[in-house]
Design a protein around this motif. Structure first.
Motif, PDB file in Angstrom:
ATOM      1  N   PRO A   1     -48.293 -32.801  13.509  1.00 40.68           N
ATOM      2  CA  PRO A   1     -49.292 -31.716  13.451  1.00 40.68           C
ATOM      3  C   PRO A   1     -49.281 -30.836  14.704  1.00 40.68           C
ATOM      4  CG  PRO A   1     -50.292 -33.765  12.751  1.00 40.68           C
ATOM      5  CD  PRO A   1     -48.927 -34.098  13.285  1.00 40.68           C
ATOM      6  N   ILE A   2     -49.005 -31.437  15.851  1.00 46.12           N
ATOM      7  CA  ILE A   2     -48.943 -30.652  17.087  1.00 46.12           C
ATOM      8  C   ILE A   2     -47.757 -29.693  17.034  1.00 46.12           C
ATOM      9  CG2 ILE A   2     -48.612 -30.796  19.575  1.00 46.12           C
ATOM     10  CD1 ILE A   2     -50.033 -33.537  19.442  1.00 46.12           C
ATOM     11  N   ILE A   3     -46.621 -30.167  16.563  1.00 45.04           N
ATOM     12  CA  ILE A   3     -45.429 -29.315  16.472  1.00 45.04           C
ATOM     13  C   ILE A   3     -45.665 -28.176  15.483  1.00 45.04           C
ATOM     14  CG2 ILE A   3     -43.020 -29.283  15.714  1.00 45.04           C
ATOM     15  CD1 ILE A   3     -42.759 -32.115  16.882  1.00 45.04           C
ATOM     16  N   PHE A   4     -46.260 -28.481  14.335  1.00 49.14           N
ATOM     17  CA  PHE A   4     -46.534 -27.429  13.352  1.00 49.14           C
ATOM     18  C   PHE A   4     -47.534 -26.404  13.891  1.00 49.14           C
ATOM     19  CE2 PHE A   4     -45.326 -30.658   9.947  1.00 49.14           C
ATOM     20  CZ  PHE A   4     -44.031 -30.173   9.878  1.00 49.14           C
ATOM     21  N   ALA A   5     -48.512 -26.842  14.639  1.00 48.88           N
ATOM     22  CA  ALA A   5     -49.477 -25.905  15.223  1.00 48.88           C
ATOM     23  C   ALA A   5     -48.813 -25.009  16.257  1.00 48.88           C
ATOM     24  CB  ALA A   5     -50.635 -26.678  15.852  1.00 48.88           C
ATOM     25  N   MET A   6     -47.894 -25.549  17.033  1.00 45.07           N
ATOM     26  CA  MET A   6     -47.183 -24.736  18.028  1.00 45.07           C
ATOM     27  C   MET A   6     -46.284 -23.702  17.357  1.00 45.07           C
ATOM     28  SD  MET A   6     -46.352 -27.628  20.876  1.00 45.07           S
ATOM     29  CE  MET A   6     -45.251 -26.591  21.792  1.00 45.07           C
ATOM     30  N   VAL A   7     -45.668 -24.072  16.249  1.00 40.55           N
ATOM     31  CA  VAL A   7     -44.823 -23.136  15.519  1.00 40.55           C
ATOM     32  C   VAL A   7     -45.673 -22.020  14.916  1.00 40.55           C
ATOM     33  CG1 VAL A   7     -43.323 -22.896  13.499  1.00 40.55           C
ATOM     34  CG2 VAL A   7     -42.994 -24.798  15.079  1.00 40.55           C
ATOM     35  N   ASP A   8     -46.847 -22.354  14.407  1.00 39.82           N
ATOM     36  CA  ASP A   8     -47.720 -21.352  13.798  1.00 39.82           C
ATOM     37  C   ASP A   8     -48.277 -20.355  14.812  1.00 39.82           C
ATOM     38  OD1 ASP A   8     -47.305 -22.447  11.332  1.00 39.82           O
ATOM     39  OD2 ASP A   8     -49.163 -23.615  11.325  1.00 39.82           O
ATOM     40  N   THR A   9     -48.384 -20.730  16.072  1.00 38.96           N
ATOM     41  CA  THR A   9     -48.917 -19.809  17.083  1.00 38.96           C
ATOM     42  C   THR A   9     -47.838 -18.926  17.696  1.00 38.96           C
ATOM     43  OG1 THR A   9     -48.687 -21.472  18.824  1.00 38.96           O
ATOM     44  CG2 THR A   9     -50.817 -21.352  17.687  1.00 38.96           C
ATOM     45  N   GLY A  10     -46.612 -19.035  17.231  1.00 41.55           N
ATOM     46  CA  GLY A  10     -45.512 -18.243  17.781  1.00 41.55           C
ATOM     47  C   GLY A  10     -45.728 -16.742  17.640  1.00 41.55           C
ATOM     48  N   VAL A  11     -46.196 -16.300  16.479  1.00 36.63           N
ATOM     49  CA  VAL A  11     -46.428 -14.867  16.258  1.00 36.63           C
ATOM     50  C   VAL A  11     -47.544 -14.370  17.162  1.00 36.63           C
ATOM     51  CG1 VAL A  11     -47.126 -13.153  14.542  1.00 36.63           C
ATOM     52  CG2 VAL A  11     -45.592 -15.009  13.897  1.00 36.63           C
ATOM     53  N   PHE A  12     -48.600 -15.155  17.308  1.00 36.24           N
ATOM     54  CA  PHE A  12     -49.700 -14.766  18.198  1.00 36.24           C
ATOM     55  C   PHE A  12     -49.210 -14.633  19.638  1.00 36.24           C
ATOM     56  CE2 PHE A  12     -53.086 -16.124  21.103  1.00 36.24           C
ATOM     57  CZ  PHE A  12     -53.987 -15.092  20.884  1.00 36.24           C
TER      58      PHE A  12
END
Length: 107
Positions: free
Chosen positions: A30-41
């Motif tokens: 879940p931490i890795i997926f959250a970091m990937v999702d914040t890439g655009v931001f």
């Protein structure tokens, strides 16, 4: 510089390899997926900071410093991310802090 970069990536690779373990995998994914999702931001924040740094670099009058580009980046980063700045950092020549020594009574 390269040794520090190499050691940083070695630690990141070690942490990323723990995702396959049964004990750490369900907690790390879940931490890795959250970091990937914040890439655009993070990309949008980076573009905004770079535009502010570019404007500050062009408009400032202090061009005699040899590290002017890095100093501009640090000032805009402190202001844009942390909200921490001093008016003298941006060349206004005025310190906006309140001087309480005028209102104290001696006695």
């Amino acid at each position: 510089f390269f040794m520090a970069l190499f050691s940083t990536f070695a630690w990141l690779r070690l942490g990323y390899s723990l995702r396959g373990e049964t004990y750490t995998g369900p907690r790390i994914l879940p931490i890795i997926f959250a970091m990937v999702d914040t890439g655009v931001f993070m990309a949008i924040v980076l573009v905004c900071l770079m535009s502010g740094t570019h404007a500050y670099y062009i408009l400032t009058a202090r061009l005699e410093r040899p590290d002017h580009e890095f100093a501009s980046l640090i000032r805009v980063f402190k202001f844009g991310i942390f909200g921490d700045f001093d008016a003298t950092d941006f060349g206004f020549g005025v310190n906006l802090e309140r001087d309480d020594s005028q209102g104290k009574q001696s006695g």
